[in-house]
Design a protein around this motif. Structure first.
Motif, PDB file in Angstrom:
ATOM      1  N   ALA A 189       0.833  -1.208   0.000  1.00 59.42           N
ATOM      2  CA  ALA A 189       0.000   0.000   0.000  1.00 59.42           C
ATOM      3  C   ALA A 189       0.861   1.249   0.000  1.00 59.42           C
ATOM      4  O   ALA A 189       0.608   2.193  -0.764  1.00 59.42           O
ATOM      5  N   ALA A 190       1.893   1.280   0.820  1.00 61.02           N
ATOM      6  CA  ALA A 190       2.761   2.460   0.895  1.00 61.02           C
ATOM      7  C   ALA A 190       3.424   2.732  -0.443  1.00 61.02           C
ATOM      8  O   ALA A 190       3.489   3.877  -0.904  1.00 61.02           O
ATOM      9  N   ARG A 191       3.920   1.682  -1.091  1.00 56.51           N
ATOM     10  CA  ARG A 191       4.583   1.864  -2.383  1.00 56.51           C
ATOM     11  C   ARG A 191       3.606   2.309  -3.461  1.00 56.51           C
ATOM     12  O   ARG A 191       3.916   3.192  -4.274  1.00 56.51           O
ATOM     13  N   GLU A 192       2.412   1.720  -3.462  1.00 61.15           N
ATOM     14  CA  GLU A 192       1.453   2.091  -4.504  1.00 61.15           C
ATOM     15  C   GLU A 192       0.901   3.497  -4.289  1.00 61.15           C
ATOM     16  O   GLU A 192       0.697   4.238  -5.250  1.00 61.15           O
ATOM     17  N   VAL A 193       0.668   3.875  -3.040  1.00 60.52           N
ATOM     18  CA  VAL A 193       0.199   5.238  -2.775  1.00 60.52           C
ATOM     19  C   VAL A 193       1.212   6.245  -3.300  1.00 60.52           C
ATOM     20  O   VAL A 193       0.853   7.231  -3.960  1.00 60.52           O
ATOM     21  N   ASP A 194       2.483   6.016  -3.036  1.00 60.08           N
ATOM     22  CA  ASP A 194       3.514   6.926  -3.527  1.00 60.08           C
ATOM     23  C   ASP A 194       3.493   7.010  -5.049  1.00 60.08           C
ATOM     24  O   ASP A 194       3.545   8.095  -5.633  1.00 60.08           O
ATOM     25  N   ARG A 195       3.383   5.863  -5.686  1.00 60.49           N
ATOM     26  CA  ARG A 195       3.343   5.815  -7.155  1.00 60.49           C
ATOM     27  C   ARG A 195       2.128   6.558  -7.693  1.00 60.49           C
ATOM     28  O   ARG A 195       2.223   7.338  -8.642  1.00 60.49           O
ATOM     29  N   ARG A 196       0.990   6.329  -7.102  1.00 60.33           N
ATOM     30  CA  ARG A 196      -0.261   6.921  -7.598  1.00 60.33           C
ATOM     31  C   ARG A 196      -0.326   8.421  -7.347  1.00 60.33           C
ATOM     32  O   ARG A 196      -0.809   9.178  -8.191  1.00 60.33           O
ATOM     33  N   VAL A 197       0.134   8.867  -6.189  1.00 56.25           N
ATOM     34  CA  VAL A 197       0.104  10.304  -5.902  1.00 56.25           C
ATOM     35  C   VAL A 197       0.979  11.051  -6.910  1.00 56.25           C
ATOM     36  O   VAL A 197       0.586  12.085  -7.449  1.00 56.25           O
ATOM     37  N   ARG A 198       2.154  10.522  -7.180  1.00 56.93           N
ATOM     38  CA  ARG A 198       3.063  11.199  -8.114  1.00 56.93           C
ATOM     39  C   ARG A 198       2.545  11.180  -9.544  1.00 56.93           C
ATOM     40  O   ARG A 198       2.936  12.020 -10.359  1.00 56.93           O
ATOM     41  N   ALA A 199       1.641  10.248  -9.845  1.00 56.70           N
ATOM     42  CA  ALA A 199       1.030  10.179 -11.172  1.00 56.70           C
ATOM     43  C   ALA A 199      -0.308  10.921 -11.227  1.00 56.70           C
ATOM     44  O   ALA A 199      -1.020  10.825 -12.225  1.00 56.70           O
ATOM     45  N   MET A 200      -0.665  11.649 -10.162  1.00 56.98           N
ATOM     46  CA  MET A 200      -1.935  12.389 -10.091  1.00 56.98           C
ATOM     47  C   MET A 200      -3.143  11.455 -10.175  1.00 56.98           C
ATOM     48  O   MET A 200      -4.169  11.790 -10.742  1.00 56.98           O
ATOM     49  N   GLU A 201      -3.030  10.288  -9.553  1.00 52.92           N
ATOM     50  CA  GLU A 201      -4.137   9.329  -9.520  1.00 52.92           C
ATOM     51  C   GLU A 201      -4.567   9.143  -8.066  1.00 52.92           C
ATOM     52  O   GLU A 201      -4.400   8.085  -7.463  1.00 52.92           O
ATOM     53  N   LEU A 202      -5.139  10.198  -7.505  1.00 55.61           N
ATOM     54  CA  LEU A 202      -5.438  10.184  -6.074  1.00 55.61           C
ATOM     55  C   LEU A 202      -6.537   9.186  -5.735  1.00 55.61           C
ATOM     56  O   LEU A 202      -6.530   8.602  -4.641  1.00 55.61           O
ATOM     57  N   HIS A 203      -7.487   8.977  -6.640  1.00 56.13           N
ATOM     58  CA  HIS A 203      -8.538   7.997  -6.375  1.00 56.13           C
ATOM     59  C   HIS A 203      -7.943   6.590  -6.303  1.00 56.13           C
ATOM     60  O   HIS A 203      -8.383   5.755  -5.503  1.00 56.13           O
ATOM     61  N   ARG A 204      -6.923   6.323  -7.114  1.00 53.99           N
ATOM     62  CA  ARG A 204      -6.254   5.019  -7.065  1.00 53.99           C
ATOM     63  C   ARG A 204      -5.415   4.886  -5.788  1.00 53.99           C
ATOM     64  O   ARG A 204      -5.293   3.791  -5.226  1.00 53.99           O
ATOM     65  N   ALA A 205      -4.837   5.983  -5.334  1.00 48.59           N
ATOM     66  CA  ALA A 205      -4.099   5.948  -4.074  1.00 48.59           C
ATOM     67  C   ALA A 205      -5.026   5.565  -2.921  1.00 48.59           C
ATOM     68  O   ALA A 205      -4.664   4.746  -2.060  1.00 48.59           O
ATOM     69  N   LEU A 206      -6.223   6.143  -2.906  1.00 48.95           N
ATOM     70  CA  LEU A 206      -7.177   5.800  -1.849  1.00 48.95           C
ATOM     71  C   LEU A 206      -7.627   4.348  -1.974  1.00 48.95           C
ATOM     72  O   LEU A 206      -7.819   3.664  -0.955  1.00 48.95           O
ATOM     73  N   GLU A 207      -7.795   3.862  -3.192  1.00 54.53           N
ATOM     74  CA  GLU A 207      -8.135   2.446  -3.361  1.00 54.53           C
ATOM     75  C   GLU A 207      -7.056   1.558  -2.749  1.00 54.53           C
ATOM     76  O   GLU A 207      -7.355   0.545  -2.109  1.00 54.53           O
ATOM     77  N   ALA A 208      -5.793   1.932  -2.946  1.00 52.83           N
ATOM     78  CA  ALA A 208      -4.685   1.148  -2.396  1.00 52.83           C
ATOM     79  C   ALA A 208      -4.725   1.137  -0.870  1.00 52.83           C
ATOM     80  O   ALA A 208      -4.494   0.098  -0.235  1.00 52.83           O
ATOM     81  N   ILE A 209      -5.013   2.291  -0.252  1.00 51.00           N
ATOM     82  CA  ILE A 209      -5.103   2.354   1.210  1.00 51.00           C
ATOM     83  C   ILE A 209      -6.235   1.467   1.709  1.00 51.00           C
ATOM     84  O   ILE A 209      -6.092   0.734   2.700  1.00 51.00           O
ATOM     85  N   PHE A 210      -7.352   1.503   0.999  1.00 53.29           N
ATOM     86  CA  PHE A 210      -8.502   0.726   1.472  1.00 53.29           C
ATOM     87  C   PHE A 210      -8.359  -0.765   1.179  1.00 53.29           C
ATOM     88  O   PHE A 210      -9.052  -1.582   1.804  1.00 53.29           O
ATOM     89  N   ARG A 211      -7.443  -1.149   0.292  1.00 52.41           N
ATOM     90  CA  ARG A 211      -7.114  -2.577   0.188  1.00 52.41           C
ATOM     91  C   ARG A 211      -6.403  -3.036   1.450  1.00 52.41           C
ATOM     92  O   ARG A 211      -6.590  -4.176   1.904  1.00 52.41           O
ATOM     93  N   LEU A 212      -5.589  -2.148   2.037  1.00 56.72           N
ATOM     94  CA  LEU A 212      -4.957  -2.469   3.322  1.00 56.72           C
ATOM     95  C   LEU A 212      -6.008  -2.543   4.426  1.00 56.72           C
ATOM     96  O   LEU A 212      -5.952  -3.434   5.292  1.00 56.72           O
ATOM     97  N   VAL A 213      -6.972  -1.630   4.417  1.00 58.08           N
ATOM     98  CA  VAL A 213      -8.067  -1.690   5.395  1.00 58.08           C
ATOM     99  C   VAL A 213      -8.815  -3.014   5.248  1.00 58.08           C
ATOM    100  O   VAL A 213      -9.101  -3.714   6.240  1.00 58.08           O
ATOM    101  N   ASP A 214      -9.122  -3.394   3.999  1.00 61.45           N
ATOM    102  CA  ASP A 214      -9.829  -4.656   3.744  1.00 61.45           C
ATOM    103  C   ASP A 214      -9.014  -5.851   4.244  1.00 61.45           C
ATOM    104  O   ASP A 214      -9.555  -6.776   4.873  1.00 61.45           O
TER     105      ASP A 214
END
Length: 549
Positions: free
Chosen positions: A423-448
């Protein structure tokens, strides 16, 4: 022979000696020590609404993330206060334009402060520093020979504050304002913008991700290829018609055209022309705009920068529209959606989450209160809130309200730890690519993953069986560690709720000293014995608006 280049940023932004048309090696790969994010400066003809709020929240999220990533971060926002529309609106109220601008600009600034938007500078186009920067650029471009004086006759739209071409109209009306333009003949100053169209086309070709998403880069390419009404830009208005603006430094009878004036805020707000840090800040600048102002930012602005021999911005990031009940927001429809009203009704973090999660950056999205409530209940109350509540209630009940000392972790525990790292790696990747909705999806996969793990281990059952105390402790320790990672990763997106999570697991203020993504991926950082607290529901369930009707 030395060739002039206009790289978006990098070490060779003035006179590059590279023999090829490639950007200097490593421009995109080099770590960014300075990060500047700008919103458009908002025109003071309307109070803050969902469109302004989305852009500002995106900028705030990016600024918060980059601060946590260790970048020297600068977040610029503000208000655009000159031009025909403001003069007209002030006259309709019987007050001076400056008083009108002061009132609405004050509402913007106080709204963002109330909502804890973490801007570093709130600039106004009436600020003396901005006026000085505009006049400096005008003087430079004029002395270079890129401004001349001409007589022009055409159809002028007060809403657009510019002359229109046939492409800009439908059945004789302005496309954007559905208003008939006025026929005007004026002598004005023109910026020889067309001189730079070739260099701009080369820039777009050499750096395909310079304007993103790609669809908007393609739109600018098409504008240049097809003409799209592009020519030299009229940059003045005679004071006999409009005196609410910045006076031209080379002709006191004229004021500057509002777009030429407004765009320069991005430099002035960073300290141009003689502030101590403006060059470092500008080297990492990212512009954030809605698609309706693509042409000024994608064509006018880079041509202005080239004419002034200044480096281009790093990226132009363009988002779509928010439609309310499937209709574009407008004052006449009364569907503007106040961020303060949303805060009062649902909490601002919940509204932030919805806007960031439900818009795919670059595309249009729709807002309804039903959709907002559904998202709050499903993601924030039932999923995230339930995980926080279950973990801390059982930690209080079975472990004395303290992070327990774990036993030997097994494969299930390793699965949760691995999920946190991914999740940490994907959030970093997604934020830098301006894909904030995908970053949140990655965080919530960790929640799941953590909720699934908690269900599999079922500590509420294990606690009833003698000899399984270590298993209960290991389970709740693992969940507390996961909450630490989740709280850190969520802190740029929903800062208040993320702070509450960290506080409840005994990591108060961690987001102020942590470094992303590494600290969110690291494990075993909560010491056994750290006090925890249950707290109220993080996001209480909300009844559907339809149920209240």
């Amino acid at each position: 022979m030395r060739t002039r280049r206009w790289w978006p940023s990098g070490p060779c932004w003035r006179c590059a000696s590279h023999s090829s048309d490639e950007a200097p090696p490593g421009r995109h790969e080099a770590p960014m020590s300075h990060y500047s994010i700008t919103t458009p400066i908002y025109y003071v003809n309307a109070e803050p609404h969902i469109g302004h709020t989305y852009t500002t929240i995106v900028a705030d999220t990016l600024a918060r993330y980059h601060r946590l990533a260790g970048d020297e971060t600068f977040f610029l926002t503000g208000t655009d206060e000159h031009g025909d529309k403001i003069a007209e609106a002030a006259a309709a109220q019987g007050i001076e334009p400056r008083l009108f601008a002061d009132r609405v600009s004050g509402i913007f600034q106080s709204t963002w402060e109330t909502l804890d938007i973490s801007f570093d500078r709130f600039i106004r186009t009436t600020d003396p520093e901005h006026v000085r920067a505009v006049q400096h650029i005008l003087r430079v471009v004029h002395e270079k020979g890129d401004i001349d004086f001409r007589e022009y006759e055409g159809l002028y739209c007060v809403g657009c504050e510019r002359f229109l071409t046939e492409r800009d109209m439908v059945e004789g009306l302005c496309r954007d304002h559905e208003r008939a333009p006025e026929k005007r003949t004026e002598s004005n100053y023109f910026f020889k913008m067309s001189r730079y169209f070739g260099a701009l086309a080369e820039q777009l070709d050499a750096h395909p991700d310079w304007i993103r998403p790609e669809r908007y880069r393609n739109e600018v390419v098409a504008m240049l290829r097809e003409g799209s009404g592009l020519d030299d830009l009229c940059i003045s208005r005679p004071k006999t018609r409009l005196d609410w603006g910045i006076e031209l430094p080379f002709d006191a009878d004229y004021v500057c055209y509002v777009w030429f004036d407004a765009l320069i805020n991005y430099l002035a707000g960073l300290g141009y022309p003689d502030g101590p840090h403006w060059e470092e800040r500008w080297a990492g600048v990212e512009h954030l705009v809605a698609k309706d102002i693509l042409k000024p930012h994608g064509v006018f602005w880079p041509c202005m920068l080239m004419a002034a021999d200044l480096p281009l911005y790093r990226h132009l990031n363009v988002h779509g529209y928010w439609n309310v009940d499937d209709r574009k927001i407008s004052k006449s429809l009364g569907n503007m959606i106040s961020p303060l009203a949303m805060r009062e009704q649902y909490s601002f973090d919940a509204f932030r989450y919805f806007l960031l999660r439900d818009m795919s950056f670059g595309l249009d999205s729709s807002f309804t209160e039903e959709a907002l409530v559904t998202r709050i209940n499903a993601d924030l109350a039932n999923n995230l809130g339930n995980l926080v509540s279950r973990t801390l209630n059982m930690t209080a009940k079975f472990c004395g309200a303290a992070v327990p000392a774990p036993g030997e972790p097994g494969p299930l525990e390793q699965t949760v730890q691995d999920a946190a790292g991914e999740a940490a790696r994907e959030v970093d990747r997604r934020v830098r690519a301006m894909e904030l909705h995908r970053a949140l999806e990655a965080i919530f996969r960790l929640v799941d993953a953590t909720n699934k793990y908690l269900d599999q281990r079922a500590p509420w059952k294990a606690a009833k069986q003698e000899g399984r105390e270590a298993e209960v402790a290991t389970t709740l320790y693992t969940c507390c560690q996961a909450l630490r990672s989740i709280g850190l990763l969520l802190s740029p997106f929903v800062p208040e709720a993320a702070g509450a999570i960290l506080e409840r697991i005994g990591a108060t203020g961690l987001e102020a000293s942590a470094r992303l993504p590494g600290d969110a991926a690291s494990w075993d950082q909560l010491a056994a014995g750290t006090a925890t607290t249950r707290g109220a529901a993080l996001f209480p369930r909300i009844e559907s608006p339809e149920a209240d009707a």
